[in-house]
Motif scaffolding. Sequence first.
Motif, short mmCIF file in Angstrom:
data_model
loop_
_atom_site.label_atom_id
_atom_site.label_comp_id
_atom_site.label_asym_id
_atom_site.label_seq_id
_atom_site.Cartn_x
_atom_site.Cartn_y
_atom_site.Cartn_z
N UNK A 35 75.31 25.13 105.55
CA UNK A 35 74.40 24.00 105.72
C UNK A 35 74.51 23.13 104.47
N UNK A 36 74.38 21.84 104.64
CA UNK A 36 74.60 20.92 103.53
C UNK A 36 73.44 20.78 102.58
N UNK A 37 72.84 21.87 102.18
CA UNK A 37 71.74 21.85 101.21
C UNK A 37 72.27 22.13 99.81
N UNK A 38 71.67 21.55 98.78
CA UNK A 38 72.04 21.94 97.42
C UNK A 38 71.74 23.42 97.23
N UNK A 39 72.67 24.13 96.58
CA UNK A 39 72.45 25.55 96.32
C UNK A 39 71.31 25.77 95.32
N UNK A 40 71.13 24.79 94.44
CA UNK A 40 69.97 24.74 93.53
C UNK A 40 69.38 23.35 93.72
N UNK A 41 68.11 23.25 94.07
CA UNK A 41 67.59 21.93 94.42
C UNK A 41 67.11 21.12 93.21
N UNK A 42 66.96 21.79 92.07
CA UNK A 42 66.71 21.04 90.84
C UNK A 42 67.14 21.87 89.63
N UNK A 43 67.94 21.24 88.80
CA UNK A 43 68.33 21.81 87.51
C UNK A 43 67.74 20.92 86.43
N UNK A 44 67.08 21.51 85.46
CA UNK A 44 66.50 20.72 84.37
C UNK A 44 67.02 21.25 83.04
N UNK A 45 66.44 20.82 81.96
CA UNK A 45 66.88 21.25 80.63
C UNK A 45 65.70 21.26 79.67
N UNK A 46 65.81 22.05 78.61
CA UNK A 46 64.77 22.11 77.59
C UNK A 46 65.25 21.61 76.24
N UNK A 47 66.56 21.42 76.09
CA UNK A 47 67.14 20.88 74.87
C UNK A 47 68.03 19.70 75.24
N UNK A 48 68.34 18.81 74.27
CA UNK A 48 69.15 17.64 74.58
C UNK A 48 70.50 18.01 75.22
N UNK A 49 70.93 17.16 76.15
CA UNK A 49 72.16 17.39 76.90
C UNK A 49 73.35 16.72 76.22
N UNK A 50 74.55 17.15 76.61
CA UNK A 50 75.77 16.45 76.27
C UNK A 50 76.54 16.23 77.57
N UNK A 51 77.46 15.29 77.58
CA UNK A 51 78.24 15.02 78.78
C UNK A 51 79.21 16.18 79.01
N UNK A 52 79.07 16.85 80.14
CA UNK A 52 79.95 17.98 80.46
C UNK A 52 79.75 18.42 81.90
N UNK A 53 80.63 19.31 82.36
CA UNK A 53 80.55 19.91 83.68
C UNK A 53 79.96 21.32 83.56
N UNK A 54 79.16 21.70 84.57
CA UNK A 54 78.52 23.01 84.54
C UNK A 54 78.87 23.81 85.80
N UNK A 55 78.79 25.12 85.65
CA UNK A 55 79.06 26.00 86.79
C UNK A 55 78.19 27.24 86.67
N UNK A 56 77.53 27.58 87.80
CA UNK A 56 76.82 28.85 87.90
C UNK A 56 77.60 29.73 88.87
N UNK A 57 77.97 30.92 88.46
CA UNK A 57 78.76 31.82 89.30
C UNK A 57 77.92 33.04 89.67
N UNK A 58 77.85 33.33 90.97
CA UNK A 58 77.09 34.50 91.44
C UNK A 58 77.90 35.76 91.13
N UNK A 59 77.32 36.65 90.35
CA UNK A 59 78.04 37.86 89.93
C UNK A 59 77.63 39.09 90.74
#
Length: 427
Positions: A275-299
């Motif tokens: 189904x075309x739903x986001x696997x995570x519907x919101x990702x936020x942050x607690x420290x300043x970001x930098x421009x980059x790509x992220x990946x979460x892998x199910x282990x």
Amino acid sequence: MGLLATSTPTERHQVRILFYGQSITQQDWWQDVVQDLKKRFPDADLIVENRAIGGFASSILIRPSEHDLYPFYPDLLIFHVYGGEEDYEAIIANVRRRTTSEILLHSDHITWIPTGKNDNENEVKGYEWHNTHSTKWLPELANKYGCEIAEIRTPWRRYLTDNRLQPKQLLSDSIHLNTWGNFLLAALIKPYLRYNPSSPQTAQQNLVKTYTVGTDVKWQNGKLVLEFEGNRIDAIADRSFNGKAISAKIAIDGKKPSEFPELYSITRPSITLGVGWPAIIQVSNQKPLIVEDWKATITEINSDATKFKFDVVGSQTGYDGSGTNDKMFVSKSGRVAIEPRNWWLQNAYEYSKKPTPKGFEISWQVKPMFVDSYIPPQIADSSREYPTTLAQNLSNSKHILEIVPETDGTVPIQAIRVYRPPYIPAP
């Protein structure tokens, strides 16, 4: 609509349009509306996206809107969603606080009409709720936030009556539109997308100001300085310049735009299986970001995705921690924060019955809503505008822009455009 209507073959205004909501907004009617706009305003430079998410009522949609809606910063938002009115209003209030978008809301189509004979009590209550929501609450909301309201429920019922139709004849199931229903919704929306030059000017129309370089703002002492009030500022390239163009350093309030933590946006995470739903519907942050790509892998993961473990890795940050879906996750750097309620793998399994495998990857990006250096774009079409966003998502307050050439020569900027949202959020 003024930008669309005043576009000419030699002056094509860029207009960003976003359709947002849930499955009704994903249906074919929106493409009919876009084709109608292109036909009526062939000289406009349209950038149109539909980022609606099926099944996401207002209480859920408010979370991915952080990724989808405000960073896109539309000139026109066409919006419809079901669900609680409190969250619906919160989304519209956020649009008003964080963008200068004009907003067209449309009400609910009719899926069922009481007969007065053996009607299901809950269905009657639902029908009456949608009536009140569409013909009373939504117009009041539109008035409060300066939106246009396309009240389609009343004319929908009139259409059914005039043509001796039952609601189901315009539906593919109990709620979604068939071809006929899509035709009708598009036909009811289109008349609201019109330009009326005799309309009285409102404060809403002064939210975007364009300062012409050389008259409204000038190069002095080797730099261009502009005091402005708003949360976004663009540089418009000089399309007539044919000399040697040079780049320039950008400063806002004496700092590089990259030094403002709020000028980074997180894209919507990639979709689940089945189904075309986001696997995570919101990702936020607690420290300043930098421009980059992220990946979460199910282990590790069980069959119905009620329990799983994951690793998080950033293309610049590197391995940034491991977590489980039942606890609040904050990565080692603080650049990734995921609440347990925002994982959508179990929801996807319950809908599709497709299990998420071990090793499944979920990706997102951190993108800049700024440039530290203005690099003149290549002018491929002199009839189009070439805007570069220097900074977006600043505090909606007073700032000072400085543009300083990096070498001797000309920085070909025709104008500076400032966006000031109408509502300043409460402290």
